[in-house]
Design a protein around this motif. Structure first.
Motif, PDB file in Angstrom:
ATOM      1  N   LEU A 264       0.838  -1.201   0.000  1.00 53.39           N
ATOM      2  CA  LEU A 264       0.000   0.000   0.000  1.00 53.39           C
ATOM      3  C   LEU A 264       0.872   1.250   0.000  1.00 53.39           C
ATOM      4  CD1 LEU A 264      -2.787   1.265   0.221  1.00 53.39           C
ATOM      5  CD2 LEU A 264      -2.674   1.016   2.678  1.00 53.39           C
ATOM      6  N   TYR A 265       1.912   1.216   0.816  1.00 56.57           N
ATOM      7  CA  TYR A 265       2.812   2.360   0.924  1.00 56.57           C
ATOM      8  C   TYR A 265       3.484   2.637  -0.432  1.00 56.57           C
ATOM      9  CZ  TYR A 265       6.380   5.415   2.885  1.00 56.57           C
ATOM     10  OH  TYR A 265       7.171   6.487   3.156  1.00 56.57           O
ATOM     11  N   ILE A 268       0.967   4.169  -2.726  1.00 56.51           N
ATOM     12  CA  ILE A 268       0.712   5.582  -2.421  1.00 56.51           C
ATOM     13  C   ILE A 268       1.821   6.439  -2.999  1.00 56.51           C
ATOM     14  CG2 ILE A 268       0.580   7.290  -0.584  1.00 56.51           C
ATOM     15  CD1 ILE A 268      -0.509   5.016   1.173  1.00 56.51           C
ATOM     16  N   LYS A 269       3.051   6.017  -2.756  1.00 52.68           N
ATOM     17  CA  LYS A 269       4.200   6.794  -3.217  1.00 52.68           C
ATOM     18  C   LYS A 269       4.175   6.932  -4.740  1.00 52.68           C
ATOM     19  CE  LYS A 269       6.508   7.915   0.438  1.00 52.68           C
ATOM     20  NZ  LYS A 269       6.727   9.305   0.793  1.00 52.68           N
ATOM     21  N   VAL A 276      -4.232   1.456  -4.838  1.00 54.90           N
ATOM     22  CA  VAL A 276      -4.580   1.940  -3.498  1.00 54.90           C
ATOM     23  C   VAL A 276      -6.020   1.588  -3.169  1.00 54.90           C
ATOM     24  CG1 VAL A 276      -4.895   4.000  -2.086  1.00 54.90           C
ATOM     25  CG2 VAL A 276      -2.893   3.811  -3.537  1.00 54.90           C
TER      26      VAL A 276
ATOM     27  N   ILE B 176      -4.935   8.010   4.489  1.00 58.61           N
ATOM     28  CA  ILE B 176      -3.941   7.721   3.452  1.00 58.61           C
ATOM     29  C   ILE B 176      -4.570   7.885   2.070  1.00 58.61           C
ATOM     30  CG2 ILE B 176      -2.714   5.798   2.357  1.00 58.61           C
ATOM     31  CD1 ILE B 176      -1.969   4.854   5.172  1.00 58.61           C
ATOM     32  N   GLN B 180      -3.811  11.655  -0.447  1.00 57.21           N
ATOM     33  CA  GLN B 180      -3.011  11.652  -1.665  1.00 57.21           C
ATOM     34  C   GLN B 180      -3.699  12.385  -2.810  1.00 57.21           C
ATOM     35  OE1 GLN B 180      -2.285   8.075  -3.656  1.00 57.21           O
ATOM     36  NE2 GLN B 180      -4.286   7.189  -3.294  1.00 57.21           N
TER      37      GLN B 180
END
Lengths: 308, 326
Positions: A264-265, A268-269, A276, B176, B180
């Motif tokens: 997930l991280y 997101i990045k 996501v 989260i 974004q």
């Protein structure tokens, strides 16, 4: 009981639809174009953008997009991430690791939390109680990523008891340190909750009755007090699973655990919106099912719930 | 992020006022003056729940410690320039990872910024996000929870299901996903945490309202012809306030942690805002060699959250008679 189960499952359906709609609209309705974000500063050529929009159904009306998405969800087809991988494949490869990590954290926090909380509650006001109240406050006050850094540095690098990062080598031993960090915050909550309810239940009438009819203290505590004190704790553990999933994003990042939080991280990045949405949706489904199970367990523990 | 453990609806009885209608009895008029029997006891002042709670907390050292710390943090957040003359954004790379020196008691971080100044100026972001979110969550949560509990029936069903939908998405995951796609600043972080944080207070308020709405004083005000919204606002909500205040105090700490976690993940406040979460995130690379870079922002964050948590504990003990040590 069957009626209770059925009613509880029925309640889940609107919540599930609402939650998925909410996540989906958050990502695709809010300002900001995920397709343009893909191209970075240079942008995406119009033809490519159109093709991508068609591929991800972004050219259709919103509600159609959402329904197509739901359809995919039910056929386990989560689509393709912007980086071209099958999302279901990403989840399938990362999920077992996170599952193991979450279960380990859950076991650690429950066993330690209930154990310490029970002793503290039985001797409320004593030194043991006071010490662990302060410990629990400290653990709650310090963010999980700071605890993560410090433990990684202390036990991973300085003392060398555990490997500081996990990487591809996933085992019970390597996951131990991340699991302790992940479970630490919830340990504090479980401990405080157990302590309060045990102390409260010790003064209850049924405890006096049990003592009066000649049961040993051991039996009074383990059967009568503990079982009744477990009701709020079990409820908390269900809700806590959500916090564990959020915490997993941080913990897996620090210890480089190849789990769903890390996936997930990364997504997101990379501003990989389809990935996501899908990963969060899967986590929400897990969360909902876990809470359903907790509610059923709750009904087993507390007969009053079943007949209400 | 950690949710606060579910607190059961605490039952606040409304019978705290002394009753003046003591049982009458008949006595010989010449031996006992009736007046003496009937005179209400005015020597002991009537104690309300709030006065009682104040008497409880004011003797506890923990209350004063956390109160002083909270006031200090708020002062630092509002007037950071009272505490330091150094600009937190004025950095000199020549000082990178420099140790403490005169005028710079905490040393320097990687960019050569003064850690003390950054720690002082970082308070503002945390306090603003924490306070805004708590206010927002408490307002929305108590209004929705109050309406759901008081009106019951289909209103309750709909509001509770809506709450369930927001509750089903864990706070950090929701933040989260949202952070974004929108602009990142103090306001939007607070907004996102509010939007996904209110169901918890709504549930607690609903429980508290359910436990007071069948009291005699509610029936009495109905009999007196008060409208439903008026009863809810004037009589029900004030009596459901105690658990709301307790949970709000504790939540403030958890929202500060949530903001720091988001900033740590790089999706909270932008790097231009001086914040503890961001500084801790930057310190990650240096923890093995220059621990002071991590220690001060993390310590400040921990102490701030700790003081709100301790305050919550004290307030809970004072407002929830069930939890009191007898």
């Amino acid at each position: 009981m069957a009626w209770y189960v059925a009613r509880r499952v029925m309640q889940l359906i609107p919540v599930f639809l609402g939650a998925t709609l909410l996540i989906y609209s958050l990502v695709f309705l809010l300002p900001g174009d995920p397709i343009q974000a893909l191209g970075g500063e240079r942008g995406v050529p119009p033809a490519v953008a159109d093709q991508l929009r068609a591929q991800y159904n972004l050219d259709k009306p919103f509600i159609v997009q959402y329904l197509l998405y739901l359809q995919g969800l039910f056929s386990f087809d989560l689509g393709v991430s912007f980086s071209g991988r099958e999302i279901s494949e990403i989840i399938a490869s990362a999920f077992p690791t996170t599952f193991q990590l979450a279960i380990m954290a859950l076991v650690i926090e429950t066993v330690l939390g209930v154990g310490v909380g029970l002793i503290a509650g039985l001797r409320k006001g004593g030194i043991f109680d006071a010490t662990f109240l302060i410990v629990s406050l400290l653990v709650i006050a310090v963010p999980i990523f700071v605890i993560g850094f410090v433990f990684q540095f202390l036990f991973g690098v300085q003392l060398g008891w555990f490997p500081p990062t996990v990487g591809s080598d996933v085992s019970f031993y390597t996951l131990m340190l991340p699991a302790i960090v992940l479970g630490s915050v919830s340990f504090a909550y479980v401990m405080r909750l157990t302590r309060t309810t045990v102390a409260e239940n010790l003064g209850a009438d049924y405890v006096r009755t049990a003592t009066a009819k000649g049961l040993s203290r051991r039996r009074v505590v383990s059967v009568h007090v503990l079982r009744n004190s477990m009701i709020p704790v079990v409820t908390f553990l269900g809700v806590d699973l959500g916090a564990l999933m959020g915490g997993a994003v941080v913990t897996e990042g620090i210890f480089n655990v190849p789990g769903i939080g890390n996936a997930l991280y990364t997504a997101i990045k990379a501003q990989d919106s389809p990935a996501v949405v899908s990963i969060v949706t899967v986590l929400v489904i897990v969360f909902l099912i876990a809470n359903l199970l907790v509610d059923l367990l709750y009904a087993v523990l507390d007969p009053r719930i079943r007949y209400a | 992020m950690p949710e606060t453990p579910p607190t059961g609806p605490s039952t606040m009885s409304h019978g705290d006022q002394p009753r003046h209608d003591q049982v009458h009895f008949f006595a010989d008029e010449d031996r006992v003056a009736l007046l003496e029997v009937d005179v209400p006891d005015e020597t002991s002042a009537p104690t309300s729940l709030w006065k009682d709670a104040w008497n409880q907390v004011k003797v506890r050292p923990l209350f004063w410690i956390s109160a002083v710390m909270i006031v200090l943090v708020i002062l630092v957040a509002i007037f950071p320039y009272w505490f330091t003359n150094t600009e937190p954004r004025q950095c000199d790379l020549a000082n990178s990872y420099g140790g403490p020196e005169a005028g710079h008691p905490f040393g320097f971080d990687r960019q050569g910024c003064d850690i003390y100044a950054r720690t002082i100026y970082g308070a503002r972001a945390s306090v603003i996000v924490g306070t805004l979110t708590t206010i927002g969550v408490t307002l929305i949560g108590s209004i929705i929870g109050g309406i759901a509990g008081f009106y019951g029936k289909w209103v309750d069903s709909i509001l509770s299901r809506i709450g369930d939908v927001f509750f089903a998405i864990p706070l950090l995951l929701a933040a989260i996903v949202t952070m974004q796609v929108i602009d990142r600043n103090v306001w939007t972080v607070a907004l996102v945490l509010t939007v996904f944080g209110w169901p918890q207070i709504a549930r607690i308020t609903r429980g508290a309202v359910l436990s007071v709405k069948n009291s005699e004083f509610v029936t009495a005000s109905q009999a007196l012809g008060l409208s439903k919204p008026a009863i809810l606002a004037k009589h029900v909500m004030p009596n459901a306030l105690a658990p709301i205040i307790v949970i709000a105090t504790v939540s403030l700490g958890t929202f500060i942690v949530a903001e720091a976690t988001l900033s740590y993940l790089g999706i909270g406040l932008p790097p231009t805002v001086v914040s503890w979460g961001g500084d801790i995130s930057n310190a990650q690379a240096a923890i093995r060699t220059n621990a002071q870079v991590l220690f001060y922002p993390a310590g400040a964050l921990g102490l701030t959250v700790l003081s709100f948590m301790m305050m919550g504990d004290v307030v809970r003990d004072a407002l929830d008679p069930k939890a009191r040590t007898r």
